[in-house]
Design an enzyme around this catalytic site. Structure first.
Site, short mmCIF file in Angstrom:
data_model
loop_
_atom_site.label_atom_id
_atom_site.label_comp_id
_atom_site.label_asym_id
_atom_site.label_seq_id
_atom_site.Cartn_x
_atom_site.Cartn_y
_atom_site.Cartn_z
N ASP A 189 0.10 0.39 2.43
CA ASP A 189 -0.33 -0.89 3.08
C ASP A 189 -0.65 -1.99 2.37
O ASP A 189 -0.90 -1.93 1.03
CB ASP A 189 -1.74 -0.16 4.13
CG ASP A 189 -1.87 -1.16 5.14
OD1 ASP A 189 -0.89 -1.94 5.69
OD2 ASP A 189 -3.13 -1.28 5.67
N ASN B 83 4.44 0.39 14.83
CA ASN B 83 4.91 -0.71 14.04
C ASN B 83 5.73 -1.55 14.82
O ASN B 83 6.23 -2.80 14.52
CB ASN B 83 5.41 -0.60 12.62
CG ASN B 83 4.34 -0.23 11.37
OD1 ASN B 83 4.48 0.47 10.71
ND2 ASN B 83 3.03 -0.81 11.76
C1 IPE Z 1 0.27 2.05 8.54
O1 IPE Z 1 -0.11 0.72 8.49
C2 IPE Z 1 1.75 2.05 8.67
C3 IPE Z 1 2.25 2.13 7.35
C4 IPE Z 1 1.89 1.74 5.95
C5 IPE Z 1 3.92 2.07 7.52
P1 IPE Z 1 -0.69 -0.37 9.54
O2 IPE Z 1 -0.73 -1.55 8.94
O3 IPE Z 1 0.55 -0.36 10.65
O4 IPE Z 1 -1.97 0.37 10.02
P2 IPE Z 1 -3.05 -0.36 10.87
O5 IPE Z 1 -2.37 -1.19 11.94
O6 IPE Z 1 -3.87 -1.29 9.90
O7 IPE Z 1 -3.88 0.80 11.28
C1 IPE Z 2 2.50 -1.81 5.27
O1 IPE Z 2 2.04 -3.14 4.92
C2 IPE Z 2 3.99 -1.89 5.58
C3 IPE Z 2 4.30 -1.59 6.82
C4 IPE Z 2 3.43 -1.40 7.84
C5 IPE Z 2 5.69 -1.65 7.25
P1 IPE Z 2 1.57 -4.23 6.12
O2 IPE Z 2 2.86 -4.97 6.49
O3 IPE Z 2 0.76 -3.36 7.30
O4 IPE Z 2 0.69 -5.24 5.43
P2 IPE Z 2 -0.73 -5.88 5.92
O5 IPE Z 2 -1.46 -4.61 6.29
O6 IPE Z 2 -0.30 -6.56 7.06
O7 IPE Z 2 -1.37 -6.43 4.73
MG MG Z 3 -1.13 -3.03 7.35
#
Ligand code: IPE
Ligand code: IPE
Ligand code: MG
Length: 236
Positions: free
Chosen positions: A12, A60
């Protein structure tokens, strides 16, 4: 040095890594994919047998169509171009998640990398894509229900037996890492993480390099895992 057999990472912070630099979120995802490549090789070199990573959750799909398309394109490109390197290292790639709602080229890239690396023996890279932990348990329960309908005797069915019904029959997670600062599991591998040690770091995933990974390993070595029992055999 005790090395965890199965490490799982909630990758993340890609978006925030990019935004902080005045870049588009997609630049963070690209950088994250480079970090993953280095990390996978490093983890296997350290003796980790299975590395699971959360690349795209079922939830996502709630993101903008532009970001979703970018992430779909990225996985296709990643599998098609990184295959040689991964294969050379003898790493087997498996993909966990629902195969519904995915584009044909994404499905083809998944089948391709899974088939081509299926005999590799030097470690498993489990990429969770269109994945949800509750969805995995539901899908497993459906497969189990079929077996029960076909006469499976459930009398002595154990929690270990249930692993066979998950997307891949992988060992339980020993060490779960989440980068990016959030203190939650966001529907990641719920069944597999029952006794895993947790390591949370504020570091955004693109910056989570080998030395950051080693910090997590070091922390793991100093945890006292009891699995409900007692390591110190003295009792009062
Ligand atoms: C979890 O991260 C999913 C991945 C790392 C692929 P998210 O960014 O989607 O999670 P939330 O929304 O902060 O819980
Ligand atoms: C995790 O990074 C990757 C995916 C969920 C695909 P994020 O895209 O959630 O990055 P932040 O949390 O918005 O910084
Ligand atoms: Mg995230």
């Amino acid at each position: 040095m005790e090395i965890p057999n199965h490490v799982a990472i909630i990758m993340d912070g890609n978006g925030r890594w990019a935004t902080k630099r005045g870049l588009k979120r997609s630049a963070g995802h690209l950088e994250g994919s480079k970090t993953l490549e280095k990390l996978a090789l490093h983890a296997m070199n350290m003796g980790v047998k299975v590395l699971s990573v959360y690349a795209f959750s079922c939830d996502n799909f709630k993101r903008s169509p532009e970001e979703v398309t970018y992430l779909m394109d990225l996985i296709v490109k990643y599998f098609n171009t990184k295959f040689e390197k991964i294969n050379k290292k003898g790493i087997r790639v498996v993909v966990s998640g629902r195969k519904t709602n995915l584009r044909p080229d994404v499905l083809a890239a998944i089948t391709n990398i899974e088939t081509k690396t299926q005999d590799n023996q030097n470690g498993i890279l489990n990429i969770c894509f269109n994945y949800g932990g509750q969805e995995e348990i539901i899908d497993a329960a459906k497969k189990l229900a079929l077996d029960i309908n076909n006469g499976l005797d459930m009398t002595n069915f154990t929690r270990e037996d249930f692993f066979k019904y998950l997307y891949h029959d992988l060992p339980p997670i020993d060490l779960l890492i989440r980068t990016g600062g959030e203190l939650r599991v966001s529907n990641f591998m719920l069944y597999e993480m029952s006794y895993s040690e947790f390591y949370f770091t504020n570091t955004y995933f693109p910056d989570f390099d080998k030395s950051e990974f080693n910090k997590a390993l070091f922390m793991f070595q100093n945890r006292d895992r009891r699995f409900g029992g007692l390591n110190d055999q003295k009792s009062n």
